[in-house]
Design a protein around this motif. Structure first.
Motif, PDB file in Angstrom:
ATOM      1  N   GLN A   8       0.836  -1.199   0.000  1.00  0.00           N
ATOM      2  CA  GLN A   8       0.000   0.000   0.000  1.00  0.00           C
ATOM      3  C   GLN A   8       0.873   1.252   0.000  1.00  0.00           C
ATOM      4  O   GLN A   8       1.640   1.473   0.938  1.00  0.00           O
ATOM      5  N   PRO A   9       0.773   2.102  -1.036  1.00  0.00           N
ATOM      6  CA  PRO A   9       1.599   3.326  -1.085  1.00  0.00           C
ATOM      7  C   PRO A   9       1.437   4.214   0.143  1.00  0.00           C
ATOM      8  O   PRO A   9       2.397   4.861   0.565  1.00  0.00           O
ATOM      9  N   VAL A  10       0.245   4.211   0.730  1.00  0.00           N
ATOM     10  CA  VAL A  10       0.000   5.072   1.885  1.00  0.00           C
ATOM     11  C   VAL A  10       0.842   4.646   3.080  1.00  0.00           C
ATOM     12  O   VAL A  10       1.085   5.451   4.001  1.00  0.00           O
ATOM     13  N   ASN A  11       1.311   3.403   3.086  1.00  0.00           N
ATOM     14  CA  ASN A  11       2.108   2.901   4.214  1.00  0.00           C
ATOM     15  C   ASN A  11       3.608   3.116   4.034  1.00  0.00           C
ATOM     16  O   ASN A  11       4.394   2.754   4.912  1.00  0.00           O
ATOM     17  N   ARG A  12       4.006   3.706   2.927  1.00  0.00           N
ATOM     18  CA  ARG A  12       5.435   3.888   2.674  1.00  0.00           C
ATOM     19  C   ARG A  12       6.132   4.709   3.763  1.00  0.00           C
ATOM     20  O   ARG A  12       7.249   4.362   4.175  1.00  0.00           O
ATOM     21  N   PRO A  13       5.516   5.795   4.266  1.00  0.00           N
ATOM     22  CA  PRO A  13       6.195   6.553   5.337  1.00  0.00           C
ATOM     23  C   PRO A  13       6.489   5.703   6.566  1.00  0.00           C
ATOM     24  O   PRO A  13       7.522   5.876   7.215  1.00  0.00           O
ATOM     25  N   TYR A  14       5.581   4.762   6.892  1.00  0.00           N
ATOM     26  CA  TYR A  14       5.820   3.884   8.041  1.00  0.00           C
ATOM     27  C   TYR A  14       7.019   2.962   7.786  1.00  0.00           C
ATOM     28  O   TYR A  14       7.817   2.708   8.687  1.00  0.00           O
ATOM     29  N   LEU A  15       7.119   2.476   6.544  1.00  0.00           N
ATOM     30  CA  LEU A  15       8.233   1.595   6.188  1.00  0.00           C
ATOM     31  C   LEU A  15       9.563   2.354   6.223  1.00  0.00           C
ATOM     32  O   LEU A  15      10.573   1.837   6.699  1.00  0.00           O
ATOM     33  N   GLU A  16       9.533   3.589   5.719  1.00  0.00           N
ATOM     34  CA  GLU A  16      10.748   4.401   5.733  1.00  0.00           C
ATOM     35  C   GLU A  16      11.159   4.730   7.167  1.00  0.00           C
ATOM     36  O   GLU A  16      12.350   4.744   7.493  1.00  0.00           O
ATOM     37  N   LEU A  17      10.161   4.978   8.026  1.00  0.00           N
ATOM     38  CA  LEU A  17      10.449   5.246   9.442  1.00  0.00           C
ATOM     39  C   LEU A  17      11.064   4.000  10.093  1.00  0.00           C
ATOM     40  O   LEU A  17      12.029   4.104  10.867  1.00  0.00           O
ATOM     41  N   ALA A  18      10.504   2.841   9.782  1.00  0.00           N
ATOM     42  CA  ALA A  18      11.023   1.593  10.340  1.00  0.00           C
ATOM     43  C   ALA A  18      12.473   1.367   9.917  1.00  0.00           C
ATOM     44  O   ALA A  18      13.306   0.903  10.707  1.00  0.00           O
ATOM     45  N   MET A  19      12.796   1.707   8.668  1.00  0.00           N
ATOM     46  CA  MET A  19      14.167   1.560   8.180  1.00  0.00           C
ATOM     47  C   MET A  19      15.112   2.468   8.959  1.00  0.00           C
ATOM     48  O   MET A  19      16.221   2.061   9.342  1.00  0.00           O
ATOM     49  N   LYS A  20      14.677   3.711   9.203  1.00  0.00           N
ATOM     50  CA  LYS A  20      15.518   4.654   9.948  1.00  0.00           C
ATOM     51  C   LYS A  20      15.708   4.191  11.393  1.00  0.00           C
ATOM     52  O   LYS A  20      16.803   4.278  11.941  1.00  0.00           O
ATOM     53  N   LEU A  21      14.639   3.693  12.002  1.00  0.00           N
ATOM     54  CA  LEU A  21      14.727   3.215  13.378  1.00  0.00           C
ATOM     55  C   LEU A  21      15.667   2.013  13.490  1.00  0.00           C
ATOM     56  O   LEU A  21      16.393   1.874  14.476  1.00  0.00           O
ATOM     57  N   SER A  22      15.652   1.149  12.461  1.00  0.00           N
ATOM     58  CA  SER A  22      16.488  -0.052  12.497  1.00  0.00           C
ATOM     59  C   SER A  22      17.977   0.300  12.438  1.00  0.00           C
ATOM     60  O   SER A  22      18.828  -0.511  12.839  1.00  0.00           O
ATOM     61  N   GLU A  23      18.301   1.493  11.937  1.00  0.00           N
ATOM     62  CA  GLU A  23      19.694   1.919  11.832  1.00  0.00           C
ATOM     63  C   GLU A  23      20.192   2.626  13.093  1.00  0.00           C
ATOM     64  O   GLU A  23      21.384   2.897  13.234  1.00  0.00           O
ATOM     65  N   MET A  24      19.283   2.917  14.009  1.00  0.00           N
ATOM     66  CA  MET A  24      19.663   3.643  15.225  1.00  0.00           C
ATOM     67  C   MET A  24      20.264   2.709  16.268  1.00  0.00           C
ATOM     68  O   MET A  24      19.933   1.524  16.327  1.00  0.00           O
ATOM     69  N   SER A  25      21.122   3.269  17.098  1.00  0.00           N
ATOM     70  CA  SER A  25      21.685   2.507  18.206  1.00  0.00           C
ATOM     71  C   SER A  25      20.624   2.321  19.281  1.00  0.00           C
ATOM     72  O   SER A  25      19.591   3.003  19.289  1.00  0.00           O
TER      73      SER A  25
END
Length: 224
Positions: free
Chosen positions: A191-208
């Protein structure tokens, strides 16, 4: 592997190669042309009298629309784009052959093993091992597996990662991981509307861990 185990592996590999070719309705000549060898040699591969090198096997699966793991017990099939031209496959195989030789030498040096020791343990002559490491001759897959087993390594670590075949294999692995998701998860990702959530999850996964804790505490402050 001892000589008997190598022979058994050669026969099994030959059967899998023949099965893959028949599944895609390709002739021996077509497959031989695709990886730049003579039909007689490809026939020998199928009969288990000879074995392909890893670059040849990688190019064959690229041509036959199969994952490389097919030859290690899995039989799933994937879609594929237009096969590479024969001139490209010949150049790619030659390059991969040299790369595998260099990786083999690097692996041997890592475990501090001499050519002579490796020869004794694997049953492969020192001169032949040296020619493999120099990229002067292709390494039959069963022999490569045997050599790596002596050094405590696995053939999967030698699979192409960055070349055109490797990029395709990586894309197929990514596709398979998506297919393995639950239907609900697949629907969410698509779902394109969920892309911001996926991008946020990617950023969170890179955090310490410390940074994540700080973000969580900040969210608590806002919501309390």
């Amino acid at each position: 592997m001892n000589n008997a185990q190598i022979t058994i592996r050669e026969k099994k590999l030959g059967l899998l190669i023949r099965d893959a070719r028949l599944a895609e309705r390709r002739s021996v000549k077509e497959c031989a042309d695709a990886i730049g060898i003579k039909p007689g040699l490809f026939q020998a591969y199928e009969e288990g009298r000879r074995s392909p090198s890893l670059p040849e096997l990688e190019t064959l699966v690229f041509y036959l629309k199969l994952p490389l793991s097919h030859f290690w017990g899995r039989e799933t099939k994937s879609d594929l784009s237009t096969p590479m031209a024969q001139t490209d496959t010949a150049r790619l195989i030659s390059l991969r052959q040299r790369m595998i030789g260099a990786l083999l030498r690097q692996e041997r040096n890592k475990v501090n093993m001499s050519i002579r020791h490796l020869s004794t343990a694997s049953g492969i002559k020192s001169a032949r091992l040296t020619s493999y490491e120099m990229g002067e001759r292709p390494i039959p897959v069963p022999e490569l597996e045997s050599i790596l087993a002596v050094m405590g390594s696995r053939v999967e670590t030698f699979f192409d990662q960055n070349g055109p075949v490797g990029q395709w294999l990586n894309s197929q692995r990514a596709l398979q991981k998506f297919v393995d998701l639950s239907p609900d998860m697949q629907n969410f990702v698509c779902q394109p509307v969920n892309r911001p959530y996926l991008e946020l999850a990617m950023k969170l996964s890179e955090m310490s861990r410390e940074k994540l804790r700080s973000v969580a505490e900040g969210l608590l402050d806002i919501t309390l």
